[in-house]
Design an enzyme around this catalytic site. Structure first.
Site, mmCIF file in Angstrom:
data_model
loop_
_atom_site.group_PDB
_atom_site.id
_atom_site.type_symbol
_atom_site.label_atom_id
_atom_site.label_comp_id
_atom_site.label_asym_id
_atom_site.label_seq_id
_atom_site.Cartn_x
_atom_site.Cartn_y
_atom_site.Cartn_z
ATOM 1 N N GLU A 1 75.068 72.993 23.265
ATOM 2 C CA GLU A 1 74.065 73.499 24.236
ATOM 3 C C GLU A 1 73.038 72.506 24.177
ATOM 4 O O GLU A 1 72.943 71.738 25.575
ATOM 5 C CB GLU A 1 73.646 74.910 23.864
ATOM 6 C CG GLU A 1 72.625 75.471 24.686
ATOM 7 C CD GLU A 1 71.793 76.818 24.266
ATOM 8 O OE1 GLU A 1 71.716 76.936 22.964
ATOM 9 O OE2 GLU A 1 71.105 77.402 25.086
ATOM 10 N N HIS B 1 71.799 88.115 23.115
ATOM 11 C CA HIS B 1 70.866 88.477 22.363
ATOM 12 C C HIS B 1 70.138 89.647 22.622
ATOM 13 O O HIS B 1 69.306 89.879 23.579
ATOM 14 C CB HIS B 1 69.943 87.393 21.952
ATOM 15 C CG HIS B 1 70.459 86.020 21.515
ATOM 16 N ND1 HIS B 1 70.689 85.449 20.519
ATOM 17 C CD2 HIS B 1 71.092 85.143 22.684
ATOM 18 C CE1 HIS B 1 71.400 84.236 20.480
ATOM 19 N NE2 HIS B 1 71.628 84.184 21.803
ATOM 20 N N ASP C 1 73.504 85.910 27.818
ATOM 21 C CA ASP C 1 72.491 85.153 26.837
ATOM 22 C C ASP C 1 71.150 86.100 26.820
ATOM 23 O O ASP C 1 70.930 86.744 25.650
ATOM 24 C CB ASP C 1 72.063 83.653 27.313
ATOM 25 C CG ASP C 1 71.858 82.644 26.142
ATOM 26 O OD1 ASP C 1 72.146 83.347 24.888
ATOM 27 O OD2 ASP C 1 71.658 81.795 26.114
ATOM 28 N N ASP C 2 70.239 85.893 27.703
ATOM 29 C CA ASP C 2 68.884 86.419 27.333
ATOM 30 C C ASP C 2 68.520 86.797 28.851
ATOM 31 O O ASP C 2 67.636 86.347 29.289
ATOM 32 C CB ASP C 2 67.723 85.566 26.895
ATOM 33 C CG ASP C 2 68.510 84.999 25.547
ATOM 34 O OD1 ASP C 2 68.204 85.550 24.393
ATOM 35 O OD2 ASP C 2 68.824 83.722 25.527
ATOM 36 N N HIS D 1 76.437 78.790 18.088
ATOM 37 C CA HIS D 1 75.794 78.221 19.126
ATOM 38 C C HIS D 1 75.956 76.756 18.805
ATOM 39 O O HIS D 1 75.632 76.148 17.888
ATOM 40 C CB HIS D 1 74.318 78.284 19.521
ATOM 41 C CG HIS D 1 74.060 79.783 20.058
ATOM 42 N ND1 HIS D 1 74.299 80.811 19.210
ATOM 43 C CD2 HIS D 1 73.252 80.025 20.981
ATOM 44 C CE1 HIS D 1 73.826 81.806 20.066
ATOM 45 N NE2 HIS D 1 73.144 81.289 21.023
ATOM 46 N N HIS E 1 78.252 87.405 24.308
ATOM 47 C CA HIS E 1 76.885 86.688 24.264
ATOM 48 C C HIS E 1 75.744 87.001 24.690
ATOM 49 O O HIS E 1 75.398 86.663 25.813
ATOM 50 C CB HIS E 1 77.154 85.395 24.398
ATOM 51 C CG HIS E 1 76.505 84.040 23.790
ATOM 52 N ND1 HIS E 1 76.673 82.946 22.969
ATOM 53 C CD2 HIS E 1 74.979 84.264 23.956
ATOM 54 C CE1 HIS E 1 75.645 82.524 22.933
ATOM 55 N NE2 HIS E 1 74.451 83.251 23.237
HETATM 56 N N1 ADE Z 1 68.441 82.686 20.853
HETATM 57 C C1 ADE Z 1 68.282 83.363 21.871
HETATM 58 N N2 ADE Z 1 68.715 82.446 22.992
HETATM 59 C C2 ADE Z 1 69.089 81.395 22.506
HETATM 60 C C3 ADE Z 1 70.009 80.137 23.059
HETATM 61 N N3 ADE Z 1 70.288 80.063 24.242
HETATM 62 N N4 ADE Z 1 70.229 79.195 22.370
HETATM 63 C C4 ADE Z 1 69.789 79.196 21.162
HETATM 64 N N5 ADE Z 1 69.243 80.209 20.363
HETATM 65 C C5 ADE Z 1 69.152 81.173 21.201
HETATM 66 ZN ZN ZN Z 2 72.451 82.419 22.854
#
Ligand code: ADE
Ligand code: ZN
Length: 338
Positions: free
Chosen positions: A198, A18, A276-277, A195, A16
């Site tokens: 969350e 992005h 994630d990011d 997702h 996971h």
């Molecule tokens: N797009 C990028 N990161 C995300 C996240 N944590 N939750 C939902 N969409 C996303």
């Molecule tokens: Zn994500």
């Protein structure tokens, strides 16, 4: 095996991340200059992304994505990212890709995927890391847009695009709205993930499992609020793509110490660790493994279990899965008794 948790060679896998959210700020700045684009306010004086809440994060993500204009920009990004995690021990990664974001920057789906595939091939050749792509629809763009993403994916099949998913603002759009898109993707043999759990509670996970028939959940941490949902995740063998630093940075959890990952694991859920990011949340795949080990007292055997969970749940062919499992087993045998 008493290897230190931070041992770089400990095999890791990421399900996971992005790809636009993995863009190093310095690369975004360089591309903005190259393409003559204004990114005023996107980065602070120290070169970090500026955002303060989930909505602000999503906006910053959109702005960063806009500087990737050419297939070569995406080749650079994928290669840079994969080399960075391979240096931390990663043997496999699934890159979440967003055709809507590419289109927003004027790139066709085919050019977007071709650029990313070139970066994946370069990284694989350089360091042997394996990677696949998961095309996602953005839920706050609506059901029609999500269906258009699947349509594009199915019209131009690519061997490295092996999954379909749903990201974006979980607070918008009931999972039922996306059932058709997921049915199309599932019927075509793509692995499915979304997702959920969350920013919304366990009911969001239940609806996602009911309507989207996914084998994996992105995050899913709020399952812990409902025992029956946890039991269902365990019973159905749903893999959880846990992103601890993201949850803390976005305020889903107050602190890593109070993150549900350890409880979910103890309850029998198939937990994986993900970033994630990463530059948005000041993390990396290696940092996720290391901080969980430090916080929860996990040993290298526990971390290896995360990697095995990820490989078991990976959207890859069985030959690749067996090869990856072999690399993990090889590492464990080579380090037994150390
Ligand atoms: N797009 C990028 N990161 C995300 C996240 N944590 N939750 C939902 N969409 C996303
Ligand atoms: Zn994500």
């Amino acid at each position: 095996m008493v290897l230190k948790a931070e041992t770089p060679a400990l095999p890791k896998a990421e399900l996971h991340v992005h790809i636009e959210g993995a863009a190093p700020p310095a690369l975004v700045k360089r591309l903005a200059e190259r393409h003559g684009l204004d990114i005023d306010g996107l980065l602070d004086g120290q070169g970090r992304y500026v955002w303060s809440d989930f909505t602000g994060f999503l906006n910053a993500y959109d702005r960063a994505a806009r500087v990737f204009r050419a297939p070569e920009d995406y080749a650079d990004l994928a290669e840079t990212y994969l080399l960075s995690i391979a240096a931390e021990g990663a043997i496999y990664a699934e890159l979440t890709i967003s055709p809507d974001h590419a289109a927003g920057a004027g790139l066709s789906y085919r050019d977007y995927v071709a650029g990313l595939a070139e970066g994946i091939a370069r990284a694989r050749k350089a360091v042997g890391i394996e990677a696949r792509m998961i095309a996602i629809g953005v839920r706050h763009f609506g059901a029609r847009a999500v269906e258009q993403v699947v349509t594009q994916v199915l019209a131009a099949p690519h061997p490295l695009v092996t999954g379909f998913g749903l990201a974006g603002d979980e607070r918008e759009g009931h999972p039922a709205n996306f059932a058709r898109a997921f049915r199309m993707a599932g019927d075509a043999g793509l692995g499915l993930t979304a997702h959920a759990g969350e920013f919304c509670g366990p009911e969001s996970i239940t609806a996602t499992l009911d309507f989207l028939r996914v084998g994996r959940i992105g995050h899913g941490v709020r399952a812990l609020e409902d025992r029956e949902v946890v039991a269902r995740i365990v019973e159905d063998g749903i893999a959880l793509e846990i992103c601890p630093a993201s949850n803390v940075a976005l305020g889903v959890c107050s602190n890593l110490r109070f993150h549900p990952v350890n409880h979910l694991r103890r309850a029998g859920c198939r937990v994986t660790l993900n970033s994630d990011d990463p530059p948005f949340f000041a993390t990396s795949l290696g940092a996720e493994y290391e901080s969980c080990a430090r916080t929860f007292g996990w040993k290298s055997g526990d971390l290896i279990e995360m990697t095995r969970n990820a490989v078991k749940a990976a959207f890859c062919d069985e030959t690749t899965r067996a090869r990856l499992m072999g690399r993990i087993t090889g590492f464990v045998s080579a380090n037994a008794g150390t």
